[in-house]
Design an enzyme around this catalytic site. Sequence first.
Site, mmCIF file in Angstrom:
data_model
loop_
_atom_site.group_PDB
_atom_site.id
_atom_site.type_symbol
_atom_site.label_atom_id
_atom_site.label_comp_id
_atom_site.label_asym_id
_atom_site.label_seq_id
_atom_site.Cartn_x
_atom_site.Cartn_y
_atom_site.Cartn_z
ATOM 1 N N CYS A 2 0.911 -1.172 -0.022
ATOM 2 C CA CYS A 2 -0.198 -0.110 0.035
ATOM 3 C C CYS A 2 1.036 1.301 -0.069
ATOM 4 O O CYS A 2 1.715 1.484 0.551
ATOM 5 C CB CYS A 2 -1.055 0.065 1.183
ATOM 6 S SG CYS A 2 -2.168 -1.298 1.399
ATOM 7 N N ARG A 27 4.022 -0.324 -4.685
ATOM 8 C CA ARG A 27 3.791 -0.857 -3.452
ATOM 9 C C ARG A 27 2.437 -1.739 -3.494
ATOM 10 O O ARG A 27 2.082 -2.098 -2.207
ATOM 11 C CB ARG A 27 3.859 0.414 -2.572
ATOM 12 C CG ARG A 27 4.884 0.942 -2.316
ATOM 13 C CD ARG A 27 4.643 2.389 -1.520
ATOM 14 N NE ARG A 27 4.620 1.770 -0.036
ATOM 15 C CZ ARG A 27 5.365 1.451 0.668
ATOM 16 N NH1 ARG A 27 6.755 1.807 0.155
ATOM 17 N NH2 ARG A 27 5.209 1.150 2.161
ATOM 18 N N GLY A 101 -0.423 -0.729 6.536
ATOM 19 C CA GLY A 101 -0.310 -1.345 7.653
ATOM 20 C C GLY A 101 -1.288 -2.402 8.040
ATOM 21 O O GLY A 101 -2.276 -2.717 7.008
ATOM 22 N N GLU A 480 18.692 -16.911 -6.612
ATOM 23 C CA GLU A 480 18.245 -15.568 -6.997
ATOM 24 C C GLU A 480 17.804 -15.498 -8.615
ATOM 25 O O GLU A 480 16.816 -14.864 -8.921
ATOM 26 C CB GLU A 480 19.512 -14.405 -6.942
ATOM 27 C CG GLU A 480 19.315 -12.973 -7.180
ATOM 28 C CD GLU A 480 17.884 -12.532 -6.701
ATOM 29 O OE1 GLU A 480 17.535 -12.936 -5.700
ATOM 30 O OE2 GLU A 480 17.390 -11.410 -7.114
ATOM 31 N N LYS A 484 13.971 -14.562 -9.543
ATOM 32 C CA LYS A 484 13.869 -13.356 -10.524
ATOM 33 C C LYS A 484 12.778 -14.093 -11.453
ATOM 34 O O LYS A 484 11.834 -13.332 -12.010
ATOM 35 C CB LYS A 484 14.932 -13.021 -11.170
ATOM 36 C CG LYS A 484 15.365 -11.666 -11.392
ATOM 37 C CD LYS A 484 15.344 -10.545 -10.321
ATOM 38 C CE LYS A 484 14.536 -11.141 -9.019
ATOM 39 N NZ LYS A 484 15.007 -10.143 -7.847
ATOM 40 N N LYS A 603 6.317 -3.935 -3.938
ATOM 41 C CA LYS A 603 7.563 -3.854 -3.234
ATOM 42 C C LYS A 603 7.401 -3.318 -1.788
ATOM 43 O O LYS A 603 6.352 -2.739 -1.613
ATOM 44 C CB LYS A 603 8.289 -2.760 -4.139
ATOM 45 C CG LYS A 603 9.656 -2.696 -4.130
ATOM 46 C CD LYS A 603 10.310 -1.913 -5.314
ATOM 47 C CE LYS A 603 11.811 -2.162 -5.162
ATOM 48 N NZ LYS A 603 12.281 -3.489 -5.575
HETATM 49 C C1 F6R Z 1 12.420 -9.865 -5.041
HETATM 50 C C2 F6R Z 1 12.191 -8.794 -3.999
HETATM 51 C C3 F6R Z 1 11.903 -9.222 -2.779
HETATM 52 C C4 F6R Z 1 12.871 -8.359 -1.790
HETATM 53 C C5 F6R Z 1 12.328 -8.552 -0.401
HETATM 54 C C6 F6R Z 1 12.999 -7.846 0.506
HETATM 55 O O1 F6R Z 1 12.827 -9.444 -6.363
HETATM 56 O O2 F6R Z 1 12.352 -7.871 -4.310
HETATM 57 O O3 F6R Z 1 12.306 -10.644 -2.467
HETATM 58 O O4 F6R Z 1 14.154 -8.426 -1.748
HETATM 59 O O5 F6R Z 1 11.016 -8.340 -0.070
HETATM 60 O O6 F6R Z 1 13.058 -6.589 0.564
HETATM 61 P P1 F6R Z 1 13.945 -5.606 0.872
HETATM 62 O O7 F6R Z 1 15.331 -5.700 0.413
HETATM 63 O O8 F6R Z 1 13.369 -4.190 0.530
HETATM 64 O O9 F6R Z 1 14.167 -5.727 2.710
#
Ligand code: F6R
Length: 608
Positions: A2, A27, A101, A480, A484, A603
């Site tokens: 969000c 987000r 949240g 990784e 991806k 994200k």
């Molecule tokens: C995959 C990806 C997620 C983040 C994970 C941790 O491409 O982006 O697996 O790596 O959610 O996120 P951060 O690094 O922001 O703590």
Amino acid sequence: MCGIVGYIGEKTAAPILINALKKLEYRGYDSAGIAVFNKDELKVVKCKGRLAALEEKLGNEVVDGNIGIGHTRWATHGEPNDINSHPHISNSGSIAVVHNGIIENYMKLKKFLEAKGYVFASDTDTEVIAHLIEYHYKGDLVKAVTESINELEGSYALGVICRDCSDQFVAARKDSPLIIGLGQGENFIASDIPAILEHTRDIYILEDKEIAAISRNNVRIYNNYGAEVKKEVMHVNWDVASAEKSGFEHFMLKEIFEEPKVLKNTINPRIKEDNVVLDGININVDELNSIEKIFIVACGTAYHAGVVGKYIIEKLAKIPVEVDLASEFRYRDPLIGNRNLVIIISQSGETIDTLFALREAKKRGAKILSIVNVVGSSIARESDNVLYTWAGPEIAVASTKAYNTQLAALYLIALDFASKKGTIDANTHSKLMEELKQLPDSIEKILQEKKDIQKFASQHYNAKSIFYIGRGLDYALSMEGSLKLKEISYIHSEAYAGGELKHGTIALIEDGTLVVCSMTQDALFEKMISNIKEVKARGAVVMVITQERNKPELQKVADMVITIPDVDSLVAPIAAITPMQLFAYYVAVHKGCDVDKPRNLAKSVTVE
Ligand code: F6R
């Protein structure tokens, strides 16, 4: 998880809110909405779907007014539909709320409010906040929000507007990110910096349980006891272009192409006269020698960077390292204390599992060193030492350039620790530093050769399942590469240690199954050749990623050989991930997937 925004100023709020939400769509993107205050009316427009759907709906409505809040959603409580979309309004229609949240005690609060006569329209946890604020509101919005948040359990970033307050709106946060953008005669709130970059680079970072009263010319911040808090203004150096696509079809591709530049930014300033000099890290030799074990804790891609980090730190600095998924670490009663160092890795610096793992480790007496991309993020602020990855804003949901820089940061830490502890000889040290400095050029070359990868992806985008295998550092890399692929192309994929395949998973290899082999580790080369032969014998199609020097040999056994320049095996993962990212990208593009916003994902995962 969000995105929230808010605006007050002299301009029409709606287009500003929509533009800001566009920068936060990474987000969450299953529904969106805005609430704008105009004269005596609080107008809410919201709907299921992407922001484009909201824009279309707004095209048919007049939404004037220069104070408003907005939201783009990643559903937790209640399916994505028009009613569950934010903003949520109180029963009298006087309070509108956007929330990022999870409110953990919302059932209890809902019962309480229902007993007071409040009627709930949605299935969300957020709606309790709107009613609760209305319940507490006696003419002072800041007070009502303060009293309300003191009753909330869980995490929240909130934007609140009220029909009786034409001159201000209110924001608050706990365990979910929120910044305040400071303009001239206008002010903003947002879940992340890119949302407000085109208006201002001066921001306040709101801390847990702080409440902000935001008017056109003023921002006042209070703690949850009502005392005013003085804040430092933080100036953001990112330029607007770094948060734009700049001619690339997708953010993901643009971000992969930024890898040479961001690696330079992360590595070069930290190498001085053949020594690693780490800004922001204050761990002396005595402390280093007293560390019994290092824990690396992270999620997803950052966790995969941690797996590489374990190999490197153990090899160079000779300190035992355990790598943990943050979501497991926090609940597993880890044996950790003041003779441990915890390295936290996070692009966003806001991932809630990682943040809570950090707090758990700190509570148990461990020192925290974090590798973070976002300056001023919660993880950065709560760590004892921070090494920033200078990757710039990463907008695509799938992490790419941040991973390369996380690896670079881990190599710098390993080299620094090794030279302080005397576990590395001068030759190896300067050779590795030279290799690190060369990496941006190596990746530049890989990017120029993208056509081969693109072509191979166009032949395999219909695959049902793709396996990734490797040994040692290549196994970490395979994890990784596989993540991806699956997150953006929705193709089932698994990463296996080359030697482990024969213990079960090889049963899944059949005619035509694609197996991607990382082969950058000289010492394990022959073993991997055997693994290639094993899968080929069962009908697999094999793509290999390896150094240029191995091409002639591997062309004899593999169907496709993608090369990276002749880098040393130890630093190879930083370069060898790039062709894997490109492969995943082109497979997803050929499949017609929404590369930057894959289904079900978002994200910055700020919920547990
Ligand atoms: C995959 C990806 C997620 C983040 C994970 C941790 O491409 O982006 O697996 O790596 O959610 O996120 P951060 O690094 O922001 O703590």
